[in-house]
Design a protein around this motif. Structure first.
Motif, short mmCIF file in Angstrom:
data_model
loop_
_atom_site.label_atom_id
_atom_site.label_comp_id
_atom_site.label_asym_id
_atom_site.label_seq_id
_atom_site.Cartn_x
_atom_site.Cartn_y
_atom_site.Cartn_z
N LYS A 75 0.84 -1.19 0.00
CA LYS A 75 0.00 0.00 0.00
C LYS A 75 0.88 1.24 0.00
O LYS A 75 2.01 1.22 0.48
CB LYS A 75 -0.90 0.01 1.23
N GLU A 82 -4.36 8.73 -2.35
CA GLU A 82 -5.00 7.91 -3.38
C GLU A 82 -5.53 6.62 -2.77
O GLU A 82 -5.49 6.42 -1.56
CB GLU A 82 -3.97 7.59 -4.48
N GLU A 83 -5.99 5.73 -3.64
CA GLU A 83 -6.51 4.44 -3.19
C GLU A 83 -5.41 3.69 -2.43
O GLU A 83 -4.32 3.48 -2.97
CB GLU A 83 -6.96 3.60 -4.39
N ASP A 84 -5.71 3.28 -1.22
CA ASP A 84 -4.71 2.61 -0.40
C ASP A 84 -4.88 1.09 -0.52
O ASP A 84 -5.34 0.42 0.39
CB ASP A 84 -4.84 3.07 1.06
N GLU A 85 -4.49 0.57 -1.68
CA GLU A 85 -4.62 -0.86 -1.95
C GLU A 85 -3.23 -1.45 -2.17
O GLU A 85 -2.25 -0.74 -2.32
CB GLU A 85 -5.51 -1.09 -3.19
N TYR A 94 0.40 -0.55 -5.23
CA TYR A 94 1.13 0.69 -5.41
C TYR A 94 2.22 0.55 -6.46
O TYR A 94 2.43 1.46 -7.27
CB TYR A 94 1.75 1.14 -4.08
N ARG A 127 0.45 0.24 -9.96
CA ARG A 127 -0.35 1.42 -10.29
C ARG A 127 0.50 2.68 -10.44
O ARG A 127 0.20 3.53 -11.29
CB ARG A 127 -1.42 1.63 -9.22
N GLU A 176 -7.53 16.54 -9.33
CA GLU A 176 -7.93 15.28 -9.97
C GLU A 176 -7.72 15.36 -11.49
O GLU A 176 -7.26 14.39 -12.10
CB GLU A 176 -9.39 14.96 -9.65
#
Length: 636
Positions: free
Chosen positions: A58, A177-180, A183, A186, A257
């Motif tokens: 992440k 950003e999206e914390d999935e 990383y 992406r 954005e």
């Protein structure tokens, strides 16, 4: 600068500080250790079972993993470094490392060594500055000093890794950003690829400028957003100021954005070139000069009196002029092109010119060499840029030799409008000339060679006239893009007295879909069936149905009969073969269109069938020593 500082301080060869430009080789060969630290392996990631292809992490875990990596490889104390800022460089000693904060605890080295742009940084001033920082400095600002023992080599390399990552890969907003667990895939992977594509000159220079500007704007917007968010936390709830700040915050967020999406577009290796193509094809023409005058631009690295007299006699004062003509002098062709307005002329004097950037020609101008093409050479540097990009309504280029090296883009692209190339030499690297849809290209008495792709790419709906040219030593000579799709128009192609030889593949290649043969059989079968069941609607429709493919080919090739009788060698027979195949393909397109209209219940009389299909004029071309023959098809 740091090297000079250390050498001046008496450390000589025993001290060395890597400069930023040296990080390229170190990072390129040693990013793997950092990746291993930042992105867990599969065995250690027990809580991300769905990640079986690549270890990842992440964004919120990056700092933690970086700290773990540094604890394993970084010496906690005893090493020297140069504290490098935009204002000064000073030698310090590291006494401890705060791994979690990615900072080192330092003190000034003895003797005191400092180099700065101003003289105010005395020993006392520097101590005061360190006291304000509690003697804790970011590792990114430290450049490890070389030590003969080699004990600190791993430390220097680790600091370089961290510096490279936070300067080139990490963005301050990544944690927002999206914390999935993606990383690396992406963010890191595309940014790393872009970084090295830029280093290797594989990205257009204009796109690099755009990317850096977007990055700077996004960082600026993010700082404003953070400051606004911080001020909101200190405001009284439901106050008017808070409401105003909320609106400003939403605007900043929306702006961020949009900027981030543009950054991701350029970071994506596939979309990047689409973005670059759109950017180049949308260049706006300047039009006529505000004062209505046309200017002659003369390009010469040095202007001698003899050359000036010749120019005045041959080009500038050929006829008595009613109006005075303005002449501007330039030392390189790119600056002259950029200074042009509609109707201007650029005369390039003999010389070898090295250019960086793209010749973006959006106005109708003339670019001509003064002399023979081999004497007027324009050589391109920079792999990522197109050499010549044409969007003007009527562009003329003559008597110039263009040389391209290690390129990603082609040597000449006509996006729209008409471009005439006469008496030129094109020494290509990737593709040669690309004629886009709706563009018109006229090439005569020119020589094109060296393309690793096709010498000339002809898109559907374009018009291409080739006369008395040599096209040779390319991957393919001429490539005609698929035009069978209903949305594509048939290109208009004229090839007369060209010599197409020594190409690795075919002299001419037609690209068409693999289902072409199946479609042809199906359409022919269904046409016969429809003829038996057809109710005549008009005399024109009946006439169109009776048109036979062989008659079309016979009409098309009729004008070549006398030429072919006198010389039926393999070199000339290729003309008939190309005509037959192209007419067959275009006729097939017409049949497929009629079938689709018939299925919709629309019966259309083809009054202009002959004129629509007879778009090819291929006469007197010679095809020699092409690896696969004069003509072939490429199925996709």
């Amino acid at each position: 600068m740091a090297d000079g500082l250390l050498a001046a301080g008496g450390l000589g060869s025993q001290a060395m500080v890597p400069q930023p430009e040296r990080t390229g080789w170190a990072v390129e060969e040693s990013t793997a250790p950092l990746e291993k630290a930042l992105f867990q392996d599969e065995d250690s990631c027990s809580d991300c079972s769905n990640h079986d292809k690549r270890a990842d992490c992440k964004a919120s875990e990056v700092r933690e993993f970086t700290a773990e990596f540094l604890e394993k490889v970084l010496e906690p104390s005893g090493w020297r470094a140069v504290w490098h800022t935009n204002v000064f460089e000073v030698l310090v000693e590291v006494t401890d490392v705060d791994f979690a904060a990615l900072k080192a605890v330092v003190r000034l080295a003895n003797p005191y060594l400092c180099e700065s742009q101003v003289s105010t940084f005395t020993l006392d001033c520097m101590n005061e500055l360190l006291d304000l920082k509690e003697h804790r400095l970011p590792l990114q600002e430290l450049w490890v000093v070389f030590d003969d023992s080699g004990v600190f080599d791993q430390t220097a390399l680790a600091v370089e890794h961290v510096r490279f990552f936070y300067q080139n890969i990490w963005r301050s907003w990544d944690e927002e950003e999206e914390d999935e667990y993606d990383y690396f895939v992406r963010c890191v992977e595309p940014r790393l690829r872009l970084h090295y594509d830029i280093l290797e000159d594989r990205v257009p220079s204009g796109l690099i400028v755009d990317y850096r500007n977007l990055l700077s704007q996004c960082e600026d917007s993010y700082r404003k957003f953070l400051n606004l968010r911080s001020s909101l936390s200190n405001c009284n709830s439901d106050s008017e100021q808070e409401n105003i700040s909320m609106v400003e915050g939403l605007k900043l967020y929306s702006e961020m954005e949009q900027l981030k999406q543009k950054l991701k577009l350029i970071e994506n290796p596939l979309l990047r070139y689409v973005f670059g193509y759109q950017k180049n094809s949308n260049i706006q023409a300047k039009g006529i000069r505000p004062n209505g005058q046309k200017v002659t631009h003369v390009v010469s690295s040095t202007m001698m009196t003899g050359l000036l007299r010749s120019l005045l006699r041959d080009r500038l004062c050929q006829e008595p002029c009613k109006e005075e003509t303005e002449i501007q002098f330039h030392s390189d062709p790119l600056s002259a092109i950029n200074a042009c307005y509609e109707g201007d002329t650029v005369i390039v004097c003999p010389g070898h010119y090295m250019v960086h950037g793209t010749f973006a020609i959006a106005d109708s101008i003339e670019l001509e060499g003064y002399g023979l093409p081999d004497d007027i050479v324009i050589e391109k540097r920079g792999k990522g840029d197109t050499f010549v990009d044409c969007t003007g309504a009527d562009i003329k280029i003559s008597s110039i030799k263009f040389i391209q090296h290690d390129a990603v883009e082609g040597i000449l692209i006509i996006h729209r409008g008409k471009t005439t190339l006469e008496n030129c030499v094109l020494q290509c690297e990737t593709t040669g000339v690309t004629v886009r849809t709706s563009a018109e290209f006229l090439m005569k008495n020119s020589d094109l060679y060296g393309a690793k792709g096709a010498g000339i790419e002809i898109y559907p709906g374009s018009k291409c006239t080739l006369s008395d040219n040599g096209i040779h030593h390319c991957k393919e000579g001429i490539l005609i893009k698929d035009f069978l799709d209903e949305h594509y128009d048939i290109p208009k192609i004229s090839m007369v007295n060209n010599v197409i030889h020594n190409n690795e593949g075919y002299g001419v290649v037609l690209v068409k879909p693999t289902i072409f043969s199946d479609l042809q059989e199906n359409v022919q079968d269904e046409t016969e069936e429809n003829r038996a069941l057809k109710i005549p609607t008009s005399e024109e429709a009946d006439t169109a149905e009776r048109v036979d493919l062989e008659e079309l080919i016979q009409c098309t090739t009729g004008k070549m009969e006398l030429y072919a009788r006198s010389n039926l060698s393999e070199q000339v027979e290729g003309n008939c073969e190309i005509v037959n195949e192209l007419v067959a393909a275009s006729t097939q397109k017409g049949q497929m269109k009629k079938k689709r209209l018939s299925e919709l219940g629309i019966t259309q009389a083809d009054d202009n069938l002959m004129s629509q299909e007879m778009f090819v004029s291929i006469v007197g071309n010679q095809f020699k020593w092409n690896g696969k023959g004069s003509f072939g098809t490429f199925l996709f």
